[in-house]
Design a protein around this motif. Structure first.
Motif, mmCIF file in Angstrom:
data_model
loop_
_atom_site.group_PDB
_atom_site.id
_atom_site.type_symbol
_atom_site.label_atom_id
_atom_site.label_comp_id
_atom_site.label_asym_id
_atom_site.label_seq_id
_atom_site.Cartn_x
_atom_site.Cartn_y
_atom_site.Cartn_z
ATOM 1 N N ASP A 15 16.251 4.450 -11.134
ATOM 2 C CA ASP A 15 15.803 5.838 -10.928
ATOM 3 C C ASP A 15 14.312 5.905 -10.630
ATOM 4 O O ASP A 15 13.864 6.745 -9.851
ATOM 5 C CB ASP A 15 16.122 6.700 -12.152
ATOM 6 N N ARG A 16 13.537 5.017 -11.234
ATOM 7 C CA ARG A 16 12.081 4.987 -11.028
ATOM 8 C C ARG A 16 11.677 4.256 -9.754
ATOM 9 O O ARG A 16 10.541 4.379 -9.296
ATOM 10 C CB ARG A 16 11.388 4.312 -12.216
ATOM 11 N N LEU A 17 12.580 3.495 -9.180
ATOM 12 C CA LEU A 17 12.248 2.630 -8.054
ATOM 13 C C LEU A 17 11.606 3.361 -6.870
ATOM 14 O O LEU A 17 10.576 2.901 -6.375
ATOM 15 C CB LEU A 17 13.484 1.850 -7.603
ATOM 16 N N PRO A 18 12.154 4.471 -6.382
ATOM 17 C CA PRO A 18 11.519 5.114 -5.216
ATOM 18 C C PRO A 18 10.056 5.505 -5.470
ATOM 19 O O PRO A 18 9.188 5.239 -4.623
ATOM 20 C CB PRO A 18 12.387 6.348 -4.967
ATOM 21 N N ALA A 19 9.762 6.079 -6.608
ATOM 22 C CA ALA A 19 8.385 6.490 -6.913
ATOM 23 C C ALA A 19 7.478 5.279 -7.096
ATOM 24 O O ALA A 19 6.329 5.272 -6.627
ATOM 25 C CB ALA A 19 8.358 7.360 -8.165
ATOM 26 N N GLU A 20 7.986 4.241 -7.748
ATOM 27 C CA GLU A 20 7.175 3.043 -7.962
ATOM 28 C C GLU A 20 6.896 2.319 -6.647
ATOM 29 O O GLU A 20 5.805 1.806 -6.437
ATOM 30 C CB GLU A 20 7.852 2.122 -8.976
ATOM 31 N N MET A 21 7.872 2.290 -5.745
ATOM 32 C CA MET A 21 7.653 1.648 -4.453
ATOM 33 C C MET A 21 6.675 2.455 -3.608
ATOM 34 O O MET A 21 5.812 1.890 -2.941
ATOM 35 C CB MET A 21 8.980 1.461 -3.703
ATOM 36 N N ALA A 22 6.796 3.774 -3.637
ATOM 37 C CA ALA A 22 5.854 4.611 -2.890
ATOM 38 C C ALA A 22 4.431 4.404 -3.397
ATOM 39 O O ALA A 22 3.485 4.316 -2.608
ATOM 40 C CB ALA A 22 6.262 6.084 -3.002
ATOM 41 N N ALA A 23 4.262 4.287 -4.704
ATOM 42 C CA ALA A 23 2.938 4.047 -5.279
ATOM 43 C C ALA A 23 2.418 2.670 -4.880
ATOM 44 O O ALA A 23 1.234 2.515 -4.564
ATOM 45 C CB ALA A 23 2.991 4.184 -6.798
ATOM 46 N N MET A 24 3.297 1.660 -4.881
ATOM 47 C CA MET A 24 2.889 0.308 -4.505
ATOM 48 C C MET A 24 2.423 0.282 -3.046
ATOM 49 O O MET A 24 1.393 -0.316 -2.728
ATOM 50 C CB MET A 24 4.051 -0.669 -4.707
ATOM 51 N N VAL A 25 3.168 0.935 -2.170
ATOM 52 C CA VAL A 25 2.810 0.972 -0.752
ATOM 53 C C VAL A 25 1.481 1.706 -0.564
ATOM 54 O O VAL A 25 0.608 1.245 0.172
ATOM 55 C CB VAL A 25 3.934 1.629 0.073
ATOM 56 N N ALA A 26 1.316 2.829 -1.245
ATOM 57 C CA ALA A 26 0.081 3.601 -1.121
ATOM 58 C C ALA A 26 -1.122 2.797 -1.613
ATOM 59 O O ALA A 26 -2.182 2.802 -0.975
ATOM 60 C CB ALA A 26 0.195 4.909 -1.900
ATOM 61 N N GLU A 27 -0.948 2.103 -2.722
ATOM 62 C CA GLU A 27 -2.041 1.292 -3.275
ATOM 63 C C GLU A 27 -2.437 0.166 -2.322
ATOM 64 O O GLU A 27 -3.609 -0.188 -2.208
ATOM 65 C CB GLU A 27 -1.633 0.712 -4.619
ATOM 66 N N ALA A 28 -1.453 -0.379 -1.617
ATOM 67 C CA ALA A 28 -1.718 -1.468 -0.684
ATOM 68 C C ALA A 28 -2.204 -0.959 0.673
ATOM 69 O O ALA A 28 -2.549 -1.747 1.537
ATOM 70 C CB ALA A 28 -0.465 -2.317 -0.495
ATOM 71 N N GLY A 29 -2.207 0.367 0.846
ATOM 72 C CA GLY A 29 -2.644 0.942 2.115
ATOM 73 C C GLY A 29 -1.637 0.753 3.233
ATOM 74 O O GLY A 29 -1.997 0.743 4.403
ATOM 75 N N GLY A 30 -0.365 0.620 2.867
ATOM 76 C CA GLY A 30 0.677 0.382 3.866
ATOM 77 C C GLY A 30 1.291 1.653 4.409
ATOM 78 O O GLY A 30 1.011 2.762 3.946
ATOM 79 N N ASP A 31 2.143 1.485 5.375
ATOM 80 C CA ASP A 31 2.870 2.574 6.005
ATOM 81 C C ASP A 31 3.936 3.094 5.031
ATOM 82 O O ASP A 31 4.725 2.310 4.508
ATOM 83 C CB ASP A 31 3.527 2.032 7.279
ATOM 84 N N PRO A 32 4.002 4.409 4.799
ATOM 85 C CA PRO A 32 5.022 4.960 3.885
ATOM 86 C C PRO A 32 6.451 4.611 4.298
ATOM 87 O O PRO A 32 7.350 4.623 3.465
ATOM 88 C CB PRO A 32 4.786 6.466 3.940
ATOM 89 N N ALA A 33 6.679 4.279 5.554
ATOM 90 C CA ALA A 33 8.020 3.889 6.006
ATOM 91 C C ALA A 33 8.506 2.633 5.293
ATOM 92 O O ALA A 33 9.717 2.419 5.171
ATOM 93 C CB ALA A 33 8.035 3.684 7.515
ATOM 94 N N ILE A 34 7.577 1.831 4.811
ATOM 95 C CA ILE A 34 7.967 0.613 4.087
ATOM 96 C C ILE A 34 8.803 0.992 2.865
ATOM 97 O O ILE A 34 9.862 0.416 2.621
ATOM 98 C CB ILE A 34 6.728 -0.198 3.663
ATOM 99 N N ALA A 35 8.340 1.962 2.096
ATOM 100 C CA ALA A 35 9.064 2.366 0.886
ATOM 101 C C ALA A 35 10.435 2.935 1.210
ATOM 102 O O ALA A 35 11.381 2.780 0.433
ATOM 103 C CB ALA A 35 8.242 3.377 0.088
ATOM 104 N N ARG A 36 10.580 3.575 2.360
ATOM 105 C CA ARG A 36 11.876 4.166 2.743
ATOM 106 C C ARG A 36 12.895 3.101 3.135
ATOM 107 O O ARG A 36 14.079 3.401 3.204
ATOM 108 C CB ARG A 36 11.675 5.176 3.872
ATOM 109 N N ARG A 37 12.467 1.890 3.382
ATOM 110 C CA ARG A 37 13.410 0.807 3.705
ATOM 111 C C ARG A 37 14.060 0.212 2.452
ATOM 112 O O ARG A 37 14.947 -0.623 2.557
ATOM 113 C CB ARG A 37 12.687 -0.311 4.456
ATOM 114 N N ILE A 38 13.584 0.622 1.290
ATOM 115 C CA ILE A 38 14.088 0.066 0.022
ATOM 116 C C ILE A 38 15.018 1.079 -0.610
ATOM 117 O O ILE A 38 14.633 2.213 -0.888
ATOM 118 C CB ILE A 38 12.919 -0.293 -0.909
ATOM 119 N N ARG A 39 16.246 0.657 -0.859
ATOM 120 C CA ARG A 39 17.261 1.570 -1.416
ATOM 121 C C ARG A 39 17.815 1.032 -2.700
ATOM 122 O O ARG A 39 17.899 -0.096 -2.938
ATOM 123 C CB ARG A 39 18.383 1.737 -0.413
#
Length: 64
Positions: free
Chosen positions: A40-64
């Motif tokens: 349940d926490r995975l989407p928010a944690e992945m979005a935070a990880m991507v943002a912290e790394a300065g990556g494209d938000p689309a990266i987090a959307r590839r993780i389900r």
């Protein structure tokens, strides 16, 4: 040809890190964890990880 998918067993710290690596490479990642709260926490944690790394938000959307 279908798009390749990667399965990650365990969505803790190490599983999330590998999910990020594969998703950053353009693959769709399916994560599984026996703890539903972790999933349940995975989407928010992945979005935070991507943002912290300065990556494209689309990266987090590839993780389900």
């Amino acid at each position: 040809m279908c798009d390749p998918e990667i399965a990650i067993v365990g969505a803790g710290l190490i599983g999330r890190a590998w999910a990020y690596v594969f998703a950053r490479g353009g693959l769709t990642v399916r994560a599984w964890d026996p703890d539903t709260a972790t999933l349940d926490r995975l989407p928010a944690e992945m979005a935070a990880m991507v943002a912290e790394a300065g990556g494209d938000p689309a990266i987090a959307r590839r993780i389900r």
